[in-house]
Design an enzyme around this catalytic site. Sequence first.
Site, PDB file in Angstrom:
ATOM      1  N   ASP A   1       0.857  -1.183   0.000  1.00  0.00           N
ATOM      2  CA  ASP A   1       0.000   0.000   0.000  1.00  0.00           C
ATOM      3  C   ASP A   1       0.890   1.229   0.000  1.00  0.00           C
ATOM      4  O   ASP A   1       1.870   1.312   0.755  1.00  0.00           O
ATOM      5  CB  ASP A   1      -0.921   0.011   1.222  1.00  0.00           C
ATOM      6  CG  ASP A   1      -2.095  -0.954   1.075  1.00  0.00           C
ATOM      7  OD1 ASP A   1      -2.181  -1.654   0.052  1.00  0.00           O
ATOM      8  OD2 ASP A   1      -2.923  -0.997   1.998  1.00  0.00           O
TER       9      ASP A   1
ATOM     10  N   HIS B   1       3.353  -2.218   3.928  1.00  0.00           N
ATOM     11  CA  HIS B   1       3.307  -0.796   3.619  1.00  0.00           C
ATOM     12  C   HIS B   1       4.716  -0.341   3.244  1.00  0.00           C
ATOM     13  O   HIS B   1       5.675  -0.585   3.983  1.00  0.00           O
ATOM     14  CB  HIS B   1       2.773   0.003   4.813  1.00  0.00           C
ATOM     15  CG  HIS B   1       1.321  -0.214   5.041  1.00  0.00           C
ATOM     16  ND1 HIS B   1       0.825  -1.271   5.778  1.00  0.00           N
ATOM     17  CD2 HIS B   1       0.236   0.482   4.609  1.00  0.00           C
ATOM     18  CE1 HIS B   1      -0.493  -1.217   5.789  1.00  0.00           C
ATOM     19  NE2 HIS B   1      -0.880  -0.158   5.096  1.00  0.00           N
TER      20      HIS B   1
END
Length: 189
Positions: free
Chosen positions: A6, A159
């Site tokens: 992400d 992430h």
Amino acid sequence: VYLTFDEGYENGYTPVILDVLKEKGIQSIFFLTGDFIDSHPELVKRMYEEGHLLGNHTEHHPLMADLSQEQFQQELHSVEEKVDKVLGFHYDMKYYRPPQGYYSERDLALAQNMGYRLVFWSFAHDDYSKPNESSEELVRKAYLRVIQSAHEGEVLLLHAVSKINSRILGDVIDYYQTQGYTFATLDEY
């Protein structure tokens, strides 16, 4: 095993992650927000040029269930338009990850009607709350947490803002491969 990242903002670790993926010959998918695209178009181009998929993580990262149908669609269309502008052609963006994993049945239907396949995950860890921390103990704990989750068909959510993820990624890939796992893109699912 599917590696997914992400990208809401950039802490300087995405280039390192891309370097590791290139070195290991692994393709992934990066779920992009509008702010990330605006701030780092060169990284979006690099992701594409190095064979990674680009996924939609919305323009503003809102709780999508709180939005009207028009607002929902605009959150996704805006990211599509920005990616097209950065790449200089129409990119067929077909994967969507709801911000924070929150969704409603309506959201699922809206995204599917827009041609998206929703992508969730089978593994995620708290790699975004303190992204710049990376003591040796935290690095070791994160590595063990990731590899202990290993299973066929796993969708790893990492992430790219996390210094720890940039440090453990190569070792994680090596571990999975020594255990007989292969990495695939969602297009191969």
